[in-house]
Design a protein around this motif. Structure first.
Motif, PDB file in Angstrom:
ATOM      1  N   SER A 167       0.816  -1.213   0.000  1.00  0.00           N
ATOM      2  CA  SER A 167       0.000   0.000   0.000  1.00  0.00           C
ATOM      3  C   SER A 167       0.849   1.261   0.000  1.00  0.00           C
ATOM      4  CB  SER A 167      -0.944  -0.005   1.209  1.00  0.00           C
ATOM      5  OG  SER A 167      -1.794  -1.126   1.178  1.00  0.00           O
ATOM      6  N   GLU A 168       1.860   1.308   0.854  1.00  0.00           N
ATOM      7  CA  GLU A 168       2.677   2.522   0.958  1.00  0.00           C
ATOM      8  C   GLU A 168       3.371   2.829  -0.353  1.00  0.00           C
ATOM      9  OE1 GLU A 168       5.301   2.504   4.261  1.00  0.00           O
ATOM     10  OE2 GLU A 168       3.752   2.078   5.742  1.00  0.00           O
ATOM     11  N   ALA A 169       3.911   1.803  -1.008  1.00  0.00           N
ATOM     12  CA  ALA A 169       4.583   2.021  -2.288  1.00  0.00           C
ATOM     13  C   ALA A 169       3.599   2.478  -3.356  1.00  0.00           C
ATOM     14  CB  ALA A 169       5.298   0.743  -2.731  1.00  0.00           C
ATOM     15  N   ALA A 170       2.389   1.926  -3.335  1.00  0.00           N
ATOM     16  CA  ALA A 170       1.369   2.341  -4.301  1.00  0.00           C
ATOM     17  C   ALA A 170       1.005   3.805  -4.100  1.00  0.00           C
ATOM     18  CB  ALA A 170       0.128   1.460  -4.158  1.00  0.00           C
ATOM     19  N   ILE A 171       0.807   4.193  -2.863  1.00  0.00           N
ATOM     20  CA  ILE A 171       0.456   5.585  -2.570  1.00  0.00           C
ATOM     21  C   ILE A 171       1.584   6.513  -2.993  1.00  0.00           C
ATOM     22  CG2 ILE A 171       0.024   7.216  -0.692  1.00  0.00           C
ATOM     23  CD1 ILE A 171      -1.471   4.947   0.731  1.00  0.00           C
ATOM     24  N   ALA A 172       2.834   6.111  -2.731  1.00  0.00           N
ATOM     25  CA  ALA A 172       3.977   6.948  -3.109  1.00  0.00           C
ATOM     26  C   ALA A 172       4.028   7.153  -4.621  1.00  0.00           C
ATOM     27  CB  ALA A 172       5.273   6.306  -2.615  1.00  0.00           C
ATOM     28  N   ALA A 173       3.760   6.097  -5.384  1.00  0.00           N
ATOM     29  CA  ALA A 173       3.779   6.223  -6.839  1.00  0.00           C
ATOM     30  C   ALA A 173       2.643   7.106  -7.320  1.00  0.00           C
ATOM     31  CB  ALA A 173       3.689   4.831  -7.479  1.00  0.00           C
ATOM     32  N   TRP A 174       1.461   6.922  -6.763  1.00  0.00           N
ATOM     33  CA  TRP A 174       0.320   7.749  -7.166  1.00  0.00           C
ATOM     34  C   TRP A 174       0.525   9.208  -6.792  1.00  0.00           C
ATOM     35  CZ3 TRP A 174      -3.758   3.728  -5.198  1.00  0.00           C
ATOM     36  CH2 TRP A 174      -3.890   2.721  -6.163  1.00  0.00           C
ATOM     37  N   ARG A 175       1.226   9.460  -5.695  1.00  0.00           N
ATOM     38  CA  ARG A 175       1.539  10.852  -5.337  1.00  0.00           C
ATOM     39  C   ARG A 175       2.379  11.513  -6.425  1.00  0.00           C
ATOM     40  NH1 ARG A 175       1.628  12.828   0.085  1.00  0.00           N
ATOM     41  NH2 ARG A 175       0.562  11.466   1.581  1.00  0.00           N
ATOM     42  N   ARG A 176       3.325  10.759  -6.961  1.00  0.00           N
ATOM     43  CA  ARG A 176       4.165  11.321  -8.021  1.00  0.00           C
ATOM     44  C   ARG A 176       3.322  11.644  -9.256  1.00  0.00           C
ATOM     45  NH1 ARG A 176       9.685  10.272  -7.450  1.00  0.00           N
ATOM     46  NH2 ARG A 176       9.855  11.560  -9.336  1.00  0.00           N
ATOM     47  N   ALA A 177       2.340  10.803  -9.540  1.00  0.00           N
ATOM     48  CA  ALA A 177       1.464  11.070 -10.683  1.00  0.00           C
ATOM     49  C   ALA A 177       0.646  12.331 -10.452  1.00  0.00           C
ATOM     50  CB  ALA A 177       0.541   9.877 -10.927  1.00  0.00           C
ATOM     51  N   ILE A 178       0.174  12.521  -9.245  1.00  0.00           N
ATOM     52  CA  ILE A 178      -0.640  13.700  -8.931  1.00  0.00           C
ATOM     53  C   ILE A 178       0.194  14.968  -8.937  1.00  0.00           C
ATOM     54  CG2 ILE A 178      -1.750  14.805  -6.935  1.00  0.00           C
ATOM     55  CD1 ILE A 178      -3.460  12.427  -6.587  1.00  0.00           C
ATOM     56  N   GLU A 179       1.490  14.846  -8.632  1.00  0.00           N
ATOM     57  CA  GLU A 179       2.361  16.022  -8.702  1.00  0.00           C
ATOM     58  C   GLU A 179       2.420  16.574 -10.121  1.00  0.00           C
ATOM     59  OE1 GLU A 179       6.108  14.839  -7.169  1.00  0.00           O
ATOM     60  OE2 GLU A 179       5.399  14.650  -5.094  1.00  0.00           O
ATOM     61  N   PHE A 182      -3.095  17.040 -10.985  1.00  0.00           N
ATOM     62  CA  PHE A 182      -4.040  16.557  -9.978  1.00  0.00           C
ATOM     63  C   PHE A 182      -5.259  15.968 -10.655  1.00  0.00           C
ATOM     64  CE2 PHE A 182      -7.600  16.949  -7.044  1.00  0.00           C
ATOM     65  CZ  PHE A 182      -7.074  16.332  -5.915  1.00  0.00           C
ATOM     66  N   ASP A 183      -5.655  14.817 -10.154  1.00  0.00           N
ATOM     67  CA  ASP A 183      -6.815  14.099 -10.690  1.00  0.00           C
ATOM     68  C   ASP A 183      -7.668  13.683  -9.497  1.00  0.00           C
ATOM     69  OD1 ASP A 183      -8.622  12.197 -11.630  1.00  0.00           O
ATOM     70  OD2 ASP A 183      -7.251  11.484 -13.180  1.00  0.00           O
ATOM     71  N   ALA A 184      -8.896  14.156  -9.468  1.00  0.00           N
ATOM     72  CA  ALA A 184      -9.769  13.857  -8.330  1.00  0.00           C
ATOM     73  C   ALA A 184     -10.014  12.361  -8.184  1.00  0.00           C
ATOM     74  CB  ALA A 184     -11.097  14.594  -8.476  1.00  0.00           C
ATOM     75  N   SER A 185     -10.130  11.647  -9.304  1.00  0.00           N
ATOM     76  CA  SER A 185     -10.382  10.202  -9.213  1.00  0.00           C
ATOM     77  C   SER A 185      -9.173   9.470  -8.651  1.00  0.00           C
ATOM     78  CB  SER A 185     -10.751   9.641 -10.585  1.00  0.00           C
ATOM     79  OG  SER A 185      -9.681   9.797 -11.497  1.00  0.00           O
ATOM     80  N   LEU A 186      -7.966   9.911  -9.009  1.00  0.00           N
ATOM     81  CA  LEU A 186      -6.771   9.289  -8.461  1.00  0.00           C
ATOM     82  C   LEU A 186      -6.610   9.638  -6.984  1.00  0.00           C
ATOM     83  CD1 LEU A 186      -4.366   7.506  -9.063  1.00  0.00           C
ATOM     84  CD2 LEU A 186      -3.087   9.528  -9.795  1.00  0.00           C
ATOM     85  N   ALA A 187      -6.988  10.859  -6.624  1.00  0.00           N
ATOM     86  CA  ALA A 187      -6.977  11.234  -5.209  1.00  0.00           C
ATOM     87  C   ALA A 187      -7.926  10.360  -4.412  1.00  0.00           C
ATOM     88  CB  ALA A 187      -7.353  12.704  -5.055  1.00  0.00           C
ATOM     89  N   ALA A 188      -9.059  10.014  -5.021  1.00  0.00           N
ATOM     90  CA  ALA A 188     -10.007   9.109  -4.355  1.00  0.00           C
ATOM     91  C   ALA A 188      -9.394   7.727  -4.172  1.00  0.00           C
ATOM     92  CB  ALA A 188     -11.296   9.015  -5.158  1.00  0.00           C
TER      93      ALA A 188
END
Length: 266
Positions: A167-179, A182-188
């Motif tokens: 989970s932590e690694a997934a969140i870290a990767a998605w954070r980089r994508a949002i940087e 920003f995508d509301a669906s990815l934030a969800a």
């Protein structure tokens, strides 16, 4: 001969619960049902946002494609479950045949003396997978962090990490994508994963930020209530979900799920 009779009985005992479950299938409910309902509601909400002028045509089209992709994936999973349920009777009839075929094949080709995979072999497979992901991370780091290619790569990496239960690694990767964007669906997605890993407080900022862009998004509003539930504040969850229920059309496919969650609150 006695040993083979015992093996057959053990195999039958192992497969019997599966046969009984398929013989008496239950309707698929739970998270998959909720996902499909919420994705449909998101499509409706996106149309409203475009009509109100808060979302341009390009953004509306891209958002709809993403939500439709997730809706199709959820529907495919539900259809797979339904197909399995319909075939339950056939599977029940095949159980004895599966046992007999398995024993016959084992007698012909079985190698009981073969040792199981060693720890070193399993560790080597894990190390190889980790090496592949490390190479992907290195390539992504070399890209322009604001480029669409980098953003999509981080999303895919996050999906892979989530599939591995990290989970932590997934969140870290998605954070980089949002940087990058920003995508509301990815934030969800991040918020939902934070809730799943028992960190509702970490989910709150993502939900709040996403709601500033799509304030009426039903999935985000549902997750906001779920944060309150996981934080031990059922009264707050009730208020949020009751407001969502008030705004939910009577024929919304996910209304029943929301009502059940409301009724389950203490």
């Amino acid at each position: 001969m006695t040993i083979w009779i015992l093996l057959a009985l053990v195999a039958l005992a192992a497969l019997l619960p599966l046969a009984l479950a398929l013989w008496r299938p239950r309707a698929a409910r739970g998270r998959r049902e909720a996902d499909m309902a919420l994705y449909r509601a998101q499509l409706t909400e996106l149309d409203r946002e475009r009509e109100a002028g808060r979302l341009d045509e390009a953004g509306h089209r891209a958002a709809r494609l993403e939500v439709q992709r997730r809706l199709i994936a959820a529907a495919d999973q539900s259809e797979a479950l339904a197909t399995t349920a319909r075939g339950g009777g056939a599977v029940l009839l095949l159980v004895p045949m599966m046992i007999a075929a398995g024993l016959g094949l084992y007698l012909l080709r079985g190698t009981p003396g073969m040792p199981s995979a060693t720890y070193a072999e399993r560790a080597a497979v894990m190390a190889r997978d980790e090496q592949i992901l490390a190479m992907l991370r290195a390539r992504l780091e070399a890209l322009d962090p604001q480029s669409p290619q980098a953003r999509q790569g981080w999303i895919l990496l996050g999906n892979a990490e989530r599939g591995r239960g990290r989970s932590e690694a997934a969140i870290a990767a998605w954070r980089r994508a949002i940087e990058a964007h920003f995508d509301a669906s990815l934030a969800a997605e991040i918020a939902e994963l934070e809730i799943e890993r028992g960190a509702p407080a970490e989910a709150t900022p993502w939900i709040a930020r996403a709601l500033t862009e799509v304030p009426n998004d039903p999935r985000l509003r549902f997750l906001a209530g779920l944060v309150e539930v996981e934080s031990g504040r059922p009264a707050n969850a009730r208020a949020l979900w009751q407001a969502l229920l008030t705004d939910t059309p009577a024929d919304a496919p996910w209304r029943g799920m929301l009502e059940r969650r409301l009724n389950a609150l203490p």
